[in-house]
Scaffold this motif. Structure first.
Motif, PDB file in Angstrom:
ATOM      1  N   GLU A  83       0.815  -1.205   0.000  1.00 26.60           N
ATOM      2  CA  GLU A  83       0.000   0.000   0.000  1.00 26.60           C
ATOM      3  C   GLU A  83       0.852   1.258   0.000  1.00 26.60           C
ATOM      4  N   PHE A  84       1.958   1.220   0.763  1.00 28.20           N
ATOM      5  CA  PHE A  84       2.809   2.398   0.835  1.00 28.20           C
ATOM      6  C   PHE A  84       3.512   2.642  -0.498  1.00 28.20           C
ATOM      7  N   ALA A  85       3.917   1.575  -1.152  1.00 21.59           N
ATOM      8  CA  ALA A  85       4.534   1.710  -2.470  1.00 21.59           C
ATOM      9  C   ALA A  85       3.528   2.290  -3.472  1.00 21.59           C
ATOM     10  N   ALA A 118      -3.756   3.383   6.466  1.00 25.16           N
ATOM     11  CA  ALA A 118      -4.551   3.959   5.380  1.00 25.16           C
ATOM     12  C   ALA A 118      -5.116   2.880   4.466  1.00 25.16           C
ATOM     13  N   ARG A 119      -6.312   3.096   3.977  1.00 28.14           N
ATOM     14  CA  ARG A 119      -6.924   2.213   2.994  1.00 28.14           C
ATOM     15  C   ARG A 119      -6.498   2.657   1.596  1.00 28.14           C
ATOM     16  N   ARG A 120      -6.615   1.744   0.656  1.00 30.02           N
ATOM     17  CA  ARG A 120      -6.198   2.086  -0.708  1.00 30.02           C
ATOM     18  C   ARG A 120      -7.025   3.224  -1.277  1.00 30.02           C
ATOM     19  N   ARG A 121      -8.306   3.268  -0.938  1.00 29.16           N
ATOM     20  CA  ARG A 121      -9.139   4.357  -1.459  1.00 29.16           C
ATOM     21  C   ARG A 121      -8.667   5.709  -0.926  1.00 29.16           C
ATOM     22  N   ARG A 122      -8.113   5.721   0.301  1.00 26.70           N
ATOM     23  CA  ARG A 122      -7.584   6.962   0.847  1.00 26.70           C
ATOM     24  C   ARG A 122      -6.295   7.347   0.137  1.00 26.70           C
ATOM     25  N   VAL A 123      -5.482   6.347  -0.188  1.00 28.24           N
ATOM     26  CA  VAL A 123      -4.252   6.608  -0.944  1.00 28.24           C
ATOM     27  C   VAL A 123      -4.610   7.234  -2.293  1.00 28.24           C
ATOM     28  N   ALA A 124      -5.587   6.650  -2.965  1.00 31.40           N
ATOM     29  CA  ALA A 124      -6.008   7.171  -4.265  1.00 31.40           C
ATOM     30  C   ALA A 124      -6.569   8.585  -4.125  1.00 31.40           C
ATOM     31  N   ALA A 125      -7.340   8.830  -3.063  1.00 34.47           N
ATOM     32  CA  ALA A 125      -7.925  10.159  -2.859  1.00 34.47           C
ATOM     33  C   ALA A 125      -6.838  11.205  -2.660  1.00 34.47           C
ATOM     34  N   LYS A 126      -5.790  10.853  -1.903  1.00 31.75           N
ATOM     35  CA  LYS A 126      -4.688  11.786  -1.696  1.00 31.75           C
ATOM     36  C   LYS A 126      -3.972  12.085  -3.005  1.00 31.75           C
ATOM     37  N   ALA A 127      -3.779  11.060  -3.807  1.00 33.06           N
ATOM     38  CA  ALA A 127      -3.100  11.270  -5.091  1.00 33.06           C
ATOM     39  C   ALA A 127      -3.902  12.206  -5.979  1.00 33.06           C
ATOM     40  N   VAL A 128      -5.220  12.026  -6.012  1.00 34.76           N
ATOM     41  CA  VAL A 128      -6.081  12.906  -6.801  1.00 34.76           C
ATOM     42  C   VAL A 128      -6.007  14.339  -6.279  1.00 34.76           C
ATOM     43  N   ALA A 129      -6.005  14.490  -4.941  1.00 38.17           N
ATOM     44  CA  ALA A 129      -5.929  15.826  -4.342  1.00 38.17           C
ATOM     45  C   ALA A 129      -4.610  16.506  -4.680  1.00 38.17           C
ATOM     46  N   PHE A 130      -3.503  15.748  -4.606  1.00 37.80           N
ATOM     47  CA  PHE A 130      -2.200  16.317  -4.946  1.00 37.80           C
ATOM     48  C   PHE A 130      -2.163  16.763  -6.409  1.00 37.80           C
ATOM     49  N   ARG A 131      -2.718  15.908  -7.266  1.00 35.78           N
ATOM     50  CA  ARG A 131      -2.729  16.232  -8.702  1.00 35.78           C
ATOM     51  C   ARG A 131      -3.544  17.500  -8.958  1.00 35.78           C
ATOM     52  N   GLU A 132      -4.703  17.615  -8.313  1.00 34.37           N
ATOM     53  CA  GLU A 132      -5.557  18.782  -8.514  1.00 34.37           C
ATOM     54  C   GLU A 132      -4.882  20.051  -7.999  1.00 34.37           C
ATOM     55  N   ALA A 146       1.710   6.855  -6.705  1.00 31.48           N
ATOM     56  CA  ALA A 146       0.687   7.852  -7.022  1.00 31.48           C
ATOM     57  C   ALA A 146       1.226   9.260  -6.830  1.00 31.48           C
ATOM     58  N   LEU A 147       2.021   9.440  -5.762  1.00 27.94           N
ATOM     59  CA  LEU A 147       2.615  10.742  -5.505  1.00 27.94           C
ATOM     60  C   LEU A 147       3.579  11.120  -6.615  1.00 27.94           C
ATOM     61  N   ARG A 148       4.376  10.160  -7.062  1.00 27.60           N
ATOM     62  CA  ARG A 148       5.305  10.433  -8.169  1.00 27.60           C
ATOM     63  C   ARG A 148       4.537  10.835  -9.426  1.00 27.60           C
ATOM     64  N   ALA A 149       3.430  10.144  -9.685  1.00 18.62           N
ATOM     65  CA  ALA A 149       2.636  10.456 -10.872  1.00 18.62           C
ATOM     66  C   ALA A 149       2.074  11.871 -10.791  1.00 18.62           C
ATOM     67  N   ALA A 150       1.630  12.260  -9.582  1.00 15.03           N
ATOM     68  CA  ALA A 150       1.092  13.606  -9.410  1.00 15.03           C
ATOM     69  C   ALA A 150       2.169  14.648  -9.592  1.00 15.03           C
ATOM     70  N   LEU A 151       3.334  14.391  -8.998  1.00 11.99           N
ATOM     71  CA  LEU A 151       4.430  15.345  -9.105  1.00 11.99           C
ATOM     72  C   LEU A 151       4.986  15.425 -10.520  1.00 11.99           C
ATOM     73  N   GLY A 152       4.733  14.372 -11.302  1.00 14.56           N
ATOM     74  CA  GLY A 152       5.227  14.365 -12.669  1.00 14.56           C
ATOM     75  C   GLY A 152       4.644  15.495 -13.497  1.00 14.56           C
ATOM     76  N   ALA A 153       3.501  16.007 -13.086  1.00 14.78           N
ATOM     77  CA  ALA A 153       2.879  17.124 -13.791  1.00 14.78           C
ATOM     78  C   ALA A 153       3.549  18.446 -13.472  1.00 14.78           C
ATOM     79  N   ASN A 154       4.368  18.453 -12.455  1.00 10.01           N
ATOM     80  CA  ASN A 154       5.081  19.662 -12.054  1.00 10.01           C
ATOM     81  C   ASN A 154       6.560  19.306 -11.950  1.00 10.01           C
ATOM     82  N   ARG A 155       7.307  19.561 -12.982  1.00 10.39           N
ATOM     83  CA  ARG A 155       8.690  19.090 -13.055  1.00 10.39           C
ATOM     84  C   ARG A 155       9.550  19.660 -11.925  1.00 10.39           C
ATOM     85  N   LYS A 156       9.359  20.937 -11.627  1.00  6.64           N
ATOM     86  CA  LYS A 156      10.166  21.571 -10.593  1.00  6.64           C
ATOM     87  C   LYS A 156       9.924  20.920  -9.239  1.00  6.64           C
ATOM     88  N   ALA A 157       8.627  20.727  -8.897  1.00  4.17           N
ATOM     89  CA  ALA A 157       8.304  20.097  -7.619  1.00  4.17           C
ATOM     90  C   ALA A 157       8.761  18.652  -7.610  1.00  4.17           C
TER      91      ALA A 157
END
Length: 221
Positions: free
Chosen positions: A6-8, A60-74, A13-24
């Protein structure tokens, strides 16, 4: 417990979100990599790594992990910056208008999306204000204020915010109108005619600014 699998997933997901912002992404990629090494995460994790939990302190549940990734991306989108700036501008105007109408705002105003308003100056209480405004179609929560002499279930204040209004596309002009309606209801909390008139105005305003789900598959205007 939150295992390595789950942590991986969260880090991916975090890497994917940050991929939209190269500097970050560049700023945090090294730190993420070092952390992965320190807790034993490998890109092809074996059975042992998949069932380990960093410091045995996560759940954390997987749905919470996914929700955080979506929030970071947004939060990385330019549109979110514009949206949150409007949320703050709306909150500031609403707080100013309520304060000017005779409802003291705790701290004298707000720098966030929320405000805490003392309604006792007009003879109302948090409980009566919550119920009266709800009947008029305006949602607030009763809330204690600093050094409140009243009880928690019927405190002196109400808490309200502007994110939902801003999501509908409302701006400063609408905040001024909403402040007028709140003042009218709380000045006459037992007057059914006033509440019904305000409710009609609220309904008309909401029809002018429908919720995103009512006009599209979702997302902000």
């Amino acid at each position: 417990m939150w295992g390595m699998k789950e942590f991986a997933l969260f880090l991916a997901a975090l890497r994917a979100a940050l991929g939209a912002n190269r500097k970050a992404g560049e700023a945090l990629a090294g730190e993420i990599g070092e952390f992965e090494q320190s807790v034993g995460i490998r890109r092809t994790a074996g059975p042992y790594d998949q069932h380990r939990s960093p410091a045995q302190a996560a759940c954390a549940r997987r749905r919470r992990v996914a929700a955080k990734a979506v929030a970071f991306r947004e939060a990385l989108q330019p549109s979110f910056k514009q949206y949150i700036q409007q949320v703050l501008a709306n909150a500031k105007v609403l707080a100013q208008e309520l304060h000017a109408a005779g409802f003291p705002v705790v701290s004298g105003g707000t720098d966030t999306h929320l405000m805490l308003v003392d309604v006792t100056a007009k003879g109302a209480t948090g409980k009566t204000a919550e119920h009266a405004l709800d009947a008029a179609g305006i949602t607030v929560n009763k809330n204690m204020i600093p050094f409140d002499p009243r009880k928690p279930l019927d405190p002196s204040g109400v808490r309200l915010g502007t994110p939902a209004l801003t999501t509908r596309g409302m701006k400063e002009a609408e905040m001024k109108q909403i402040a007028v309606w709140i003042t009218q209801v709380l000045t006459h909390p037992g007057d059914a005619a006033v509440i019904e008139r305000v409710r009609g105005g609220v309904l008309e305003l909401c029809q002018q600014f429908p919720a995103p789900s009512e006009t599209s598959a979702g997302g902000r205007p």
